[in-house]
Structures are given as C-alpha cells and as structure tokens.
Design an enzyme around this catalytic site. Structure first.
Site, PDB file in Angstrom:
ATOM      1  N   TRP A   1     -19.906  16.881  11.428  1.00  0.00           N
ATOM      2  CA  TRP A   1     -18.872  16.571  10.450  1.00  0.00           C
ATOM      3  C   TRP A   1     -19.059  17.410   9.192  1.00  0.00           C
ATOM      4  O   TRP A   1     -20.164  17.531   8.683  1.00  0.00           O
ATOM      5  CB  TRP A   1     -18.944  15.088  10.045  1.00  0.00           C
ATOM      6  CG  TRP A   1     -18.409  14.157  11.085  1.00  0.00           C
ATOM      7  CD1 TRP A   1     -17.956  14.497  12.330  1.00  0.00           C
ATOM      8  CD2 TRP A   1     -18.284  12.737  10.972  1.00  0.00           C
ATOM      9  NE1 TRP A   1     -17.557  13.360  13.000  1.00  0.00           N
ATOM     10  CE2 TRP A   1     -17.740  12.269  12.193  1.00  0.00           C
ATOM     11  CE3 TRP A   1     -18.559  11.821   9.970  1.00  0.00           C
ATOM     12  CZ2 TRP A   1     -17.482  10.920  12.423  1.00  0.00           C
ATOM     13  CZ3 TRP A   1     -18.305  10.478  10.198  1.00  0.00           C
ATOM     14  CH2 TRP A   1     -17.764  10.037  11.411  1.00  0.00           C
TER      15      TRP A   1
ATOM     16  N   THR B   1       0.852  -1.182   0.000  1.00  0.00           N
ATOM     17  CA  THR B   1       0.000   0.000   0.000  1.00  0.00           C
ATOM     18  C   THR B   1       0.893   1.239   0.000  1.00  0.00           C
ATOM     19  O   THR B   1       2.021   1.207   0.484  1.00  0.00           O
ATOM     20  CB  THR B   1      -0.883   0.072   1.259  1.00  0.00           C
ATOM     21  OG1 THR B   1      -0.014   0.128   2.392  1.00  0.00           O
ATOM     22  CG2 THR B   1      -1.787  -1.121   1.377  1.00  0.00           C
TER      23      THR B   1
ATOM     24  N   LYS C   1     -14.158  17.813  11.999  1.00  0.00           N
ATOM     25  CA  LYS C   1     -15.125  17.718  13.096  1.00  0.00           C
ATOM     26  C   LYS C   1     -15.296  19.105  13.703  1.00  0.00           C
ATOM     27  O   LYS C   1     -14.491  19.552  14.500  1.00  0.00           O
ATOM     28  CB  LYS C   1     -14.640  16.717  14.143  1.00  0.00           C
ATOM     29  CG  LYS C   1     -14.463  15.329  13.563  1.00  0.00           C
ATOM     30  CD  LYS C   1     -13.988  14.332  14.612  1.00  0.00           C
ATOM     31  CE  LYS C   1     -13.487  13.070  13.936  1.00  0.00           C
ATOM     32  NZ  LYS C   1     -12.061  13.083  13.634  1.00  0.00           N
TER      33      LYS C   1
ATOM     34  N   GLU D   1      -6.094  -3.036  -0.980  1.00  0.00           N
ATOM     35  CA  GLU D   1      -6.589  -4.193  -0.225  1.00  0.00           C
ATOM     36  C   GLU D   1      -7.824  -4.834  -0.868  1.00  0.00           C
ATOM     37  O   GLU D   1      -8.243  -5.912  -0.447  1.00  0.00           O
ATOM     38  CB  GLU D   1      -6.970  -3.762   1.202  1.00  0.00           C
ATOM     39  CG  GLU D   1      -5.803  -3.401   2.095  1.00  0.00           C
ATOM     40  CD  GLU D   1      -5.402  -1.934   1.991  1.00  0.00           C
ATOM     41  OE1 GLU D   1      -5.683  -1.306   0.957  1.00  0.00           O
ATOM     42  OE2 GLU D   1      -4.806  -1.412   2.950  1.00  0.00           O
TER      43      GLU D   1
HETATM   44  P1  AMP Z   1      -4.916   2.871  -2.681  1.00  0.00           P
HETATM   45  O1  AMP Z   1      -4.811   1.662  -1.856  1.00  0.00           O
HETATM   46  O2  AMP Z   1      -3.655   3.633  -2.814  1.00  0.00           O
HETATM   47  O3  AMP Z   1      -5.549   2.604  -3.994  1.00  0.00           O
HETATM   48  O4  AMP Z   1      -5.895   3.868  -1.905  1.00  0.00           O
HETATM   49  C1  AMP Z   1      -7.199   3.506  -1.566  1.00  0.00           C
HETATM   50  C2  AMP Z   1      -7.955   4.710  -1.083  1.00  0.00           C
HETATM   51  O5  AMP Z   1      -8.135   5.656  -2.133  1.00  0.00           O
HETATM   52  C3  AMP Z   1      -9.362   4.410  -0.617  1.00  0.00           C
HETATM   53  O6  AMP Z   1      -9.399   3.884   0.687  1.00  0.00           O
HETATM   54  C4  AMP Z   1     -10.016   5.776  -0.725  1.00  0.00           C
HETATM   55  O7  AMP Z   1      -9.713   6.585   0.384  1.00  0.00           O
HETATM   56  C5  AMP Z   1      -9.347   6.365  -1.954  1.00  0.00           C
HETATM   57  N1  AMP Z   1     -10.224   6.211  -3.117  1.00  0.00           N
HETATM   58  C6  AMP Z   1     -10.132   5.295  -4.091  1.00  0.00           C
HETATM   59  N2  AMP Z   1     -11.103   5.484  -5.006  1.00  0.00           N
HETATM   60  C7  AMP Z   1     -11.833   6.539  -4.593  1.00  0.00           C
HETATM   61  C8  AMP Z   1     -12.985   7.217  -5.089  1.00  0.00           C
HETATM   62  N3  AMP Z   1     -13.570   6.880  -6.226  1.00  0.00           N
HETATM   63  N4  AMP Z   1     -13.460   8.242  -4.358  1.00  0.00           N
HETATM   64  C9  AMP Z   1     -12.883   8.627  -3.204  1.00  0.00           C
HETATM   65  N5  AMP Z   1     -11.798   8.042  -2.694  1.00  0.00           N
HETATM   66  C10 AMP Z   1     -11.277   7.002  -3.377  1.00  0.00           C
END
Ligand code: AMP
Length: 549
Positions: free
Chosen positions: A448, A186, A443, A331
């Site tokens: 929120w 990640t 917050k 994940e």
């Molecule tokens: P990654 O593991 O780097 O792909 O990051 C995942 C995170 O990206 C998710 O938990 C979200 O916070 C954010 N994310 C992915 N797709 C979206 C989306 N369409 N809208 C908002 N946040 C997103």
C-alpha cells in the site's frame, strides 16, 4: 441494582436554559459587510422561545417534525439550533453547497415541511420548490430578493415578523434524551446521501467533551470562530458547546474568503477558530501577504481532511498560532480524535504527535480491522480500517419518516461498530494516523502507498500550493500513484525537482511516475479533495499527464 441517582435527561433545552441565564452576557457576533451584529446569549434565549412559539402556534410544527435550515453561520441559525430541538422537533441542517438534485432528494427524504432560509440563499432554494411537495412554509431570514419566490405554493414568512410580539419564555417539554434532536446528511460521494440523527443525549455529551482540555477547552473567556459551516456536522459541535460553556461566538455568515476572515479576526479578536484545511490555507496565504494583528487567536482547529504539517508550522512559526489537528465524521458528531501531544516529550516529538489525527477520548472506543477481518494491534505499524463505537457515534442511518433505520453492511459491523472507511495505524498510547480513505489507498504490487503521505510531502515544497495523489491503473503493478499538483504563483518548479524532493523523503518504489499540473484540486461540498473527479479526469484523458522514467 439501580443507582440512587436522579434520572435527568441530557437535552438541548438544558443547554439553552443554562447558556441564556448563567452565561446570559456572552455574545454571538455575526459578521456583516457593514457593522458586525451583536446579540447576547440572554437575547438568543428569549428569541429561541419566540421562535418556538411561532413554529408551534403559527406554523403548526409538531414533535419529531424535521424542520430545516438553509443558512450561513449566524445568530439566527443559533436560535434555530436551540429552539427546534428544545421544542421536541428535529433540526435539519441543509448543506447549501450540494448540487440541486441532492438537496431536493434530501429535503424530500426528510419530509421537511418548514424551511428557514437566509434571504441571500433564496436563489438556491427557489428553483427547487416545484420538486418539494412536502414544503409548506418558508421563513426568510434577513434581507434578500423575495420576488424569487413568486409563484410558489408554500406560505412565505419573514423571520423577524414571525417572532415579533411573541412570549419570550417557553415551557420546554421534558424530552427523553434518546429522542432525535438534529439531522445531518453525509456528503457522501457515492449512492444516496445518508441521514445521521443525533440525539439530545449525544449532542449534550459531545458538547461536554468538546469543552474538556482533551479537546478544545472552551470557556467564558473565549470567543470561538466556527468557520466550519453549521450545516457540516453541527459546525463540529461548537455552537452547542460554546452555549454550554458561555464561550462567545463569532459567526462569519457568508464572508468566508481569506480577506474578510482576516479582517474579522483582527477586529473582533477571537481566541479559537475551526475550519477545514482549505480555508486555513487561504487565510495563511492572506496573512503572509498582508500582515494583520491576529495575536488573539491562540488555537486553530483543523479537521475534515488531513492537515498538511507545513500548514501547521506556517501558522505557528510565522503567526504564533497553534494548530490543533482533529479527526471526525458526520457519523461521529464529529469529535473522534484530537491531536494534543502527551506530556514530557521534546519539541520535535511534539510536532510528530501533532501531525497525527490524535487520540480518542474515553467515550470513543476504537479498533483496527485488517483485510481478513482480523483485529490488528495498536503498534503504530499495522494499518487497517478504523472502526469506532460510543455514545455519540451513529449506530444506523435515518430511513425516512416511515422507513426502518438503515444499517448497510459496509458501514456497520455485525456487532454494531461504525466502519469509518478510513485506513490507518494506532500507536500503543492511542494516537491515530490515517494513511488513506479505504477507497483511496494505492495498491501497488501488493503493497500500500499512502496518498496522504505523498501529498503532505509535496505540499511541504515551496513550489507546490496543493497536491492530490490518486491511484491509477498500471499494467505491471496493478495501481500506481498519479501526483497532481497546483503550483504556487510564479513558481517554475519541475516534475524532476519534485520527484527528487520526494526521493529524499520516501522509499523509491513509492515515487510517482505520473505527474500532472492542475489549476486547482476539485473539492466536495464541504471542501475536501474530490479524488473521484481526478480519477475520472484521468480516465477520460482530460489531464495532461507527464510520465517520468
Ligand atoms: P464528513 O462526514 O464529511 O465530515 O467526512 C468524514 C471523513 O473526512 C472521514 O471519514 C475522513 O475520511 C475525513 N477526515 C476528517 N477529518 C480528517 C483528518 N483530520 N484527517 C484525514 N481525514 C479526515
């Protein structure tokens, strides 16, 4: 009672065998600065076999061994994608945008012994080598300055020389579908990176899902353009899914800037593309300024960060390209939700559905958890942390070669669901709307405020190119929003105008008092807004903040 059905493992080698025969004429096209390079799926299959022979016979790669790639999106990377898991080893994709210390940490944690690296990326790898004791072999793919590796104790190989003359078929071993096939860390901004180990089964099932009409519906008539890097959650599963469906692939290699992207779309005519909002924002500006024929592109998938509705409308209304919004995580392989509207809704309602993160497929179960740990209703109102489970959702992180799988409490619930860290609502018919990352919610006085909602409204203003809103401490309210904006070139927009614009769209108490113009929004290694940097810049007094009354 057990069923009477055959028990055939769902493996990457089956995707490879299918794609390279039934869809042997489909192509992978790699963009170069001269002529695009074309290779059929049949050739990819033969070369994947040669690569597997080379890795096993020459480099001694054994089952379960993590074998790394530090590569752009290109045909050779696809060969590695298919060959390494099919031979029973684990494909470990390295994020070339990570800082040197993180990359070093990750390679050492995975204990990579072999790294396949594009010649154009040797300058990145070379300085790390003295700190990489497990790395024994470096396979250089394509042109590049090999003298950068002078003095390394690892053995150097040329990819083409390594493959040349080897058998074009391979006796792929029968692998338990639950075995690890690929590893991706990640891009987390806190703590050590965490490795997600995808199984053959999870990749296979995920590919099937990507190819449904609920998701991206790839088929042999498609030419898919994954701009999203192959080191970022397996390019959202597109290479595997395309190979399975016979959809040809257009690989951008290192040409990710708006102008070459527009060029490759106009000349190669892809039907579907995928990338994070920042990339598409750049392309939209490019196309607005310098029109090209992009009529082949019927769909653009946007995910990785919230897609500003104004970006969606811009593509559709000015260029006839439909944007499909999707949500996922490293994940979650990453397909979590896809925003196709339901049947029977008006055009305007369609837009509202398409602006959400979308619906879950049957294989992804979801629940919302409130601040007290209670499960919240799917009523489109109650906002809580999203938790998911399913056959392509991680149940733990890779603990290293000798380590136990890791299940930190903040990432996995006691009953095994993945805690996404994303906060949002779900409607009764299953549409997810994310309002924030749990750590980014503002917050204010017990209520929120959604930073994403403020950003989307701000980015709809013609004077704003990008906007990022973060929580900052406030004596009276606990936290208040700070709006940082990147103004469009030549715009003289004022904070007062922006606040008035927001005032027509959101409740008064949510209006930011603190404003700052920034040259660009800081981004993470995978192109997401890096709000941690903005918060730090605010705390350090680096931002020139104006406070409105
Ligand atoms: P990654 O593991 O780097 O792909 O990051 C995942 C995170 O990206 C998710 O938990 C979200 O916070 C954010 N994310 C992915 N797709 C979206 C989306 N369409 N809208 C908002 N946040 C997103």
């Amino acid at each position: 009672m057990l069923s009477t059905m055959q028990d055939v493992s769902l493996t990457v080698s089956r995707i490879l065998a299918h794609g390279s025969t039934v869809h042997g004429d489909s192509e992978v096209i790699t963009w170069t600065d001269t002529d695009p390079h074309r290779r059929t799926f049949a050739e990819v299959g033969r070369r994947a076999a040669q690569l597997a022979h080379a890795l096993r016979d020459e480099l001694g790669v054994a089952a379960e061994e993590r074998t790394a790639t530090l590569m752009w999106n290109n045909a050779e990377h696809l060969e590695a994608y298919l060959a390494i898991p099919s031979m029973g080893a684990v494909l470990h994709t390295l994020n070339l945008r990570l800082p040197a210390e993180q990359l070093t940490w990750i390679i050492n944690h995975a204990e990579d012994r072999v790294i396949l690296v594009n010649g154009t990326l040797l300058r990145l790898l070379a300085p790390l080598l003295p700190q990489l004791p497990t790395v024994e072999h470096i396979v250089v793919v394509g042109p590049g300055d090999r003298s950068l590796l002078a003095g390394t104790s690892a053995r150097l190989h040329d990819y083409e020389e390594l493959l040349a003359g080897r058998p074009e078929t391979y006796e792929w071993p029968e692998i338990d579908e639950r075995e690890a096939a690929a590893l991706c860390y990640t891009s987390g901004t806190t703590g050590d990176p965490k490795g997600v180990l995808y199984s053959h089964r999870s990749l296979y099932l995920h590919s099937l899902q990507v190819n449904t009409t609920e998701a991206f519906a790839l088929g042999p008539r498609d030419l898919a353009l994954p701009v999203v890097p192959m080191f970022h959650v397996n390019a959202w599963g597109l290479p595997h899914a395309a190979f399975m469906a016979g959809a040809s692939l257009l690989m951008p290699d290192r040409f990710l800037q708006p102008a070459p992207l527009a060029e490759m779309i106009a000349s190669q005519r892809p039907t579907i593309g995928a990338a994070v909002p920042t990339i598409w924002q750049g392309l939209l500006a490019e196309l607005d300024g310098n029109k090209r024929d992009v009529s082949s592109l019927h769909t653009v998938i946007i995910g990785g960060s919230a897609c500003p509705p104004v970006l969606m409308r811009g593509f559709q209304e000015r260029h006839g390209i439909r944007v499909v919004h999707a949500w996922g995580m490293t994940e979650t392989s990453p397909l979590g939700t896809v925003a196709h509207p339901p049947a029977g809704v008006s055009d305007e309602e369609e837009w509202a559905y398409r602006a959400t993160q979308g619906r879950f497929p049957a294989s992804v179960e979801a629940r919302l958890i409130g601040p007290g740990g209670e499960e919240l209703p799917w009523d489109g109102q109650a906002a809580g942390e999203l938790e998911v489970r399913g056959p392509w959702i991680a149940g733990a992180y890779f603990g290293g070669a000798q380590g136990q799988a890791l299940r930190p409490d903040d990432k996995f619930s006691p009953d095994g669901w993945l805690r996404t860290g994303d906060v949002g609502t779900i409607t009764p018919n299953g549409y997810l709307t994310l309002t924030d990352r749990a750590k980014d919610v503002i917050k204010s006085g017990g209520e929120w405020i959604s930073s994403v909602e403020l950003e989307n409204h701000l980015m709809a203003h013609p004077g704003v190119a990008e906007a990022a809103v973060v929580a900052v401490p406030d004596e009276k309210w606990g936290e208040r929003p700070l709006a940082t904006v990147v103004v469009t070139e030549g715009s003289a927009v004022t904070y007062e105008e922006l606040q008035a614009f927001l005032g027509e769209r959101i409740a008064r108490w949510q209006l930011p008092e603190r404003w700052a113009v920034i040259p660009s929004v800081p981004k993470t290694s995978v192109g997401k807004f890096d709000k941690k940097v903005l918060r730090r810049q605010y705390a350090d007094g680096e931002l020139k903040v104006t406070r409105l009354g």
